[in-house]
Motif scaffolding. Structure first.
Motif, mmCIF file in Angstrom:
data_model
loop_
_atom_site.group_PDB
_atom_site.id
_atom_site.type_symbol
_atom_site.label_atom_id
_atom_site.label_comp_id
_atom_site.label_asym_id
_atom_site.label_seq_id
_atom_site.Cartn_x
_atom_site.Cartn_y
_atom_site.Cartn_z
ATOM 1 N N PRO A 10 0.824 -1.225 0.000
ATOM 2 C CA PRO A 10 0.000 0.000 0.000
ATOM 3 C C PRO A 10 0.851 1.265 0.000
ATOM 4 C CG PRO A 10 -0.797 -1.527 1.667
ATOM 5 C CD PRO A 10 0.497 -2.080 1.156
ATOM 6 N N SER A 11 1.957 1.259 0.765
ATOM 7 C CA SER A 11 2.813 2.458 0.818
ATOM 8 C C SER A 11 3.493 2.705 -0.521
ATOM 9 C CB SER A 11 3.887 2.303 1.891
ATOM 10 O OG SER A 11 3.277 2.019 3.110
ATOM 11 N N VAL A 12 3.969 1.613 -1.157
ATOM 12 C CA VAL A 12 4.637 1.764 -2.457
ATOM 13 C C VAL A 12 3.630 2.270 -3.498
ATOM 14 C CG1 VAL A 12 5.794 0.511 -4.327
ATOM 15 C CG2 VAL A 12 6.351 -0.011 -1.961
ATOM 16 N N SER A 13 2.427 1.683 -3.495
ATOM 17 C CA SER A 13 1.393 2.112 -4.452
ATOM 18 C C SER A 13 1.052 3.574 -4.233
ATOM 19 C CB SER A 13 0.127 1.271 -4.295
ATOM 20 O OG SER A 13 0.414 -0.071 -4.533
ATOM 21 N N LEU A 14 1.009 3.964 -2.960
ATOM 22 C CA LEU A 14 0.655 5.345 -2.609
ATOM 23 C C LEU A 14 1.665 6.341 -3.184
ATOM 24 C CD1 LEU A 14 -1.762 6.300 -1.068
ATOM 25 C CD2 LEU A 14 -0.424 6.316 1.013
ATOM 26 N N ILE A 15 2.954 5.981 -3.123
ATOM 27 C CA ILE A 15 3.995 6.861 -3.674
ATOM 28 C C ILE A 15 3.738 7.059 -5.180
ATOM 29 C CG2 ILE A 15 6.475 7.025 -4.213
ATOM 30 C CD1 ILE A 15 6.939 5.408 -1.575
ATOM 31 N N TRP A 16 3.459 5.949 -5.870
ATOM 32 C CA TRP A 16 3.203 6.028 -7.318
ATOM 33 C C TRP A 16 1.942 6.847 -7.607
ATOM 34 C CZ3 TRP A 16 5.860 4.954 -11.623
ATOM 35 C CH2 TRP A 16 6.983 4.146 -11.514
ATOM 36 N N VAL A 17 0.881 6.549 -6.862
ATOM 37 C CA VAL A 17 -0.402 7.227 -7.132
ATOM 38 C C VAL A 17 -0.257 8.729 -6.929
ATOM 39 C CG1 VAL A 17 -2.781 7.486 -6.342
ATOM 40 C CG2 VAL A 17 -1.828 5.235 -6.592
ATOM 41 N N GLU A 18 0.444 9.118 -5.872
ATOM 42 C CA GLU A 18 0.589 10.556 -5.608
ATOM 43 C C GLU A 18 1.362 11.246 -6.721
ATOM 44 O OE1 GLU A 18 1.944 10.627 -1.585
ATOM 45 O OE2 GLU A 18 -0.119 10.652 -0.824
ATOM 46 N N GLU A 19 2.404 10.575 -7.231
ATOM 47 C CA GLU A 19 3.162 11.161 -8.342
ATOM 48 C C GLU A 19 2.302 11.256 -9.595
ATOM 49 O OE1 GLU A 19 6.119 12.727 -8.468
ATOM 50 O OE2 GLU A 19 5.902 12.493 -6.308
ATOM 51 N N LEU A 20 1.528 10.191 -9.861
ATOM 52 C CA LEU A 20 0.668 10.206 -11.054
ATOM 53 C C LEU A 20 -0.407 11.295 -10.939
ATOM 54 C CD1 LEU A 20 0.247 6.365 -11.739
ATOM 55 C CD2 LEU A 20 1.554 7.991 -13.078
ATOM 56 N N ILE A 21 -0.925 11.491 -9.735
ATOM 57 C CA ILE A 21 -1.943 12.544 -9.530
ATOM 58 C C ILE A 21 -1.330 13.924 -9.828
ATOM 59 C CG2 ILE A 21 -3.265 13.773 -7.723
ATOM 60 C CD1 ILE A 21 -4.117 11.047 -6.648
ATOM 61 N N LYS A 22 -0.078 14.105 -9.386
ATOM 62 C CA LYS A 22 0.594 15.395 -9.634
ATOM 63 C C LYS A 22 0.695 15.662 -11.143
ATOM 64 C CE LYS A 22 3.780 15.600 -5.811
ATOM 65 N NZ LYS A 22 5.179 15.367 -5.483
ATOM 66 N N VAL A 23 1.168 14.653 -11.894
ATOM 67 C CA VAL A 23 1.315 14.824 -13.348
ATOM 68 C C VAL A 23 -0.061 15.052 -13.985
ATOM 69 C CG1 VAL A 23 2.145 13.769 -15.491
ATOM 70 C CG2 VAL A 23 3.378 13.373 -13.376
ATOM 71 N N ARG A 24 -1.046 14.292 -13.491
ATOM 72 C CA ARG A 24 -2.406 14.427 -14.056
ATOM 73 C C ARG A 24 -2.945 15.838 -13.840
ATOM 74 N NH1 ARG A 24 -4.194 11.511 -18.067
ATOM 75 N NH2 ARG A 24 -6.334 12.115 -18.403
ATOM 76 N N ARG A 25 -2.667 16.409 -12.680
ATOM 77 C CA ARG A 25 -3.140 17.771 -12.375
ATOM 78 C C ARG A 25 -2.540 18.772 -13.360
ATOM 79 N NH1 ARG A 25 -3.620 16.954 -6.301
ATOM 80 N NH2 ARG A 25 -5.866 16.562 -6.192
ATOM 81 N N VAL A 26 -1.248 18.576 -13.680
ATOM 82 C CA VAL A 26 -0.596 19.480 -14.640
ATOM 83 C C VAL A 26 -1.280 19.349 -16.001
ATOM 84 C CG1 VAL A 26 1.570 20.036 -15.806
ATOM 85 C CG2 VAL A 26 1.610 19.355 -13.419
#
Lengths: 90, 301
Positions: free
Chosen positions: B147-163
């Motif tokens: 869950p922690s590893v997935s969370l790191i990825w998801v947060e990064e993907l959300i950042k790129v998606r927001r841009v």
């Protein structure tokens, strides 16, 4: 009357051209971000680390647009210079 | 509901200790479930009761399950397959089912399937106690960190998606919204919605695994290598903010192996912040509820 309409159409076209020109670089930037996003999700395709598999397979079905952008950018990768020169209208 | 994970190196006796706890807790009237996550199951042998992938009643208040990893993966993939089939309906002529069968061999799929099994039981609230007899350390740590590893990825993907969404809004403001314009708001972007759903799921499981109700019980033998591995395990659990309930030294026999007397001193020194219980070596391994309960009463309570 016809002359007035022609002038109006000309102005509309001119403004549209200005608008297209104004956002072309933002569109380029947006496409690059979409490309990066697709690469992050399916990085395994080109040998870069991928997110946990389950994350990839949950997002992948929704990435049709990004995959198209990624493949179009990949096709033009060997002419990167030409692409940039084109965008800057050199 | 309290959850306990019994963790440690392979062969140290995790299943016996977990089964002893389960036998004791259920005898006290607590509705208890013990789940074996180890692909090489021997929980049924220790409880002296035939178990399967379904939750089986072993005694009045004792239930047990030996997780069938392949079935769990198939169950998880069937959810994914439904989404894939809905999107790529035209692929059905190309035997999509065959492709989905291959997905079960993807790296990380087994860990995800085990996590799904854990999630099902820790959020169910059907029992007073849920005890997990885990696979050897390395495998378990990969599952717990997922869950922690997935969370790191998801947060990064959300950042790129927001841009991306931000740029799309800029373009829309200038050119106006076209019928074929891609979504530009977070609420209408399916990718962003799915990312947020995944993030919520990861946060919920991560929060649960770190909560006070979920504790971890490392088990080791008084030998050098298990001690080194347990130090790494304890350090991992602490780093991830997981609560260690106590440490159990199993199969202690200094009369036969004098070196163990030295190692156990080391164990008490290194883990002085934790309660340590010692179970002596038994010539006959405890099997069946009565014997298991006895072990818990004499050594663990």
């Amino acid at each position: 009357m016809n002359l007035f309409k022609l002038f109006k159409d000309f102005l509309r076209g001119f403004c549209q051209g200005l608008r297209e020109n104004a956002v072309s670089l933002i569109e380029l930037e947006c496409a690059e971000y979409e490309n990066i996003f697709a690469l992050l999700v399916v990085g395994g395709l080109v040998g870069i680390p991928s997110p946990p598999t389950t994350l990839t397979i949950r997002i992948l079905p929704l990435l049709e647009r990004e995959m198209k952008v990624m493949s179009s950018i990949t096709l033009n990768l060997d002419d990167l210079f030409g692409r940039i020169v084109g965008y800057f209208e050199v | 509901m309290k959850v306990k994970f019994f963790v440690g190196k392979g062969g140290v006796g995790k299943t016996s200790v977990a089964a002893s706890y389960a036998a004791y807790l259920s005898s006290k009237g607590y509705r208890t479930l013990i789940v074996s996550l180890d692909p090489a199951h021997n929980l049924g042998d220790i409880l002296d009761f035939a178990l399967c992938d379904d939750v089986t009643r072993v005694d009045d208040d004792l239930f047990a399950r030996e997780v069938d990893i392949d079935r769990e993966i198939a169950r998880y993939l069937s959810k994914i397959a439904a989404g894939l089939k809905a999107t790529y309906r035209y692929l059905s002529v190309l035997n999509l089912e065959g492709y989905i069968d291959i997905l079960k061999f993807s790296p990380g799929m087994e860990e995800q399937a085990i996590l799904e099994a854990i999630k099902r039981h820790i959020f169910s609230g059907e029992f007073d106690f849920v005890l997990f007899d885990t696979a050897p350390t390395g495998h378990t740590l990969r599952v717990l960190s997922l869950p922690s590893v997935s969370l790191i990825w998801v947060e990064e993907l959300i950042k790129v998606r927001r841009v991306i969404l931000d740029r799309r809004r800029m373009i829309e403001r200038v050119k106006g919204k076209m019928p074929d314009s891609p979504p530009s708001e977070e609420e209408e972007d399916e990718v962003m919605k799915e990312l947020k759903r995944i993030k919520e799921e990861c946060l919920a499981i991560e929060e649960k695994l770190k909560s006070e109700d979920v504790t971890y019980i490392p088990i080791l033998n008084a030998e050098e290598v298990p001690l080194i591995e347990t130090e790494r395990l304890v350090s991992f659990l602490r780093r991830f903010g997981m609560h260690i309930e106590r440490i159990i030294v199993n199969k202690y026999m200094p009369e036969r192996i004098p070196k163990q007397a030295e190692v156990i001193k080391e164990i008490f020194k290194k883990f002085k912040d934790y309660e340590i219980k010692v179970i002596p070596y038994m010539d006959v391994s405890p099997r069946g509820l009565k014997a298991l309960r006895e072990v818990c009463l004499t050594c663990l309570i």
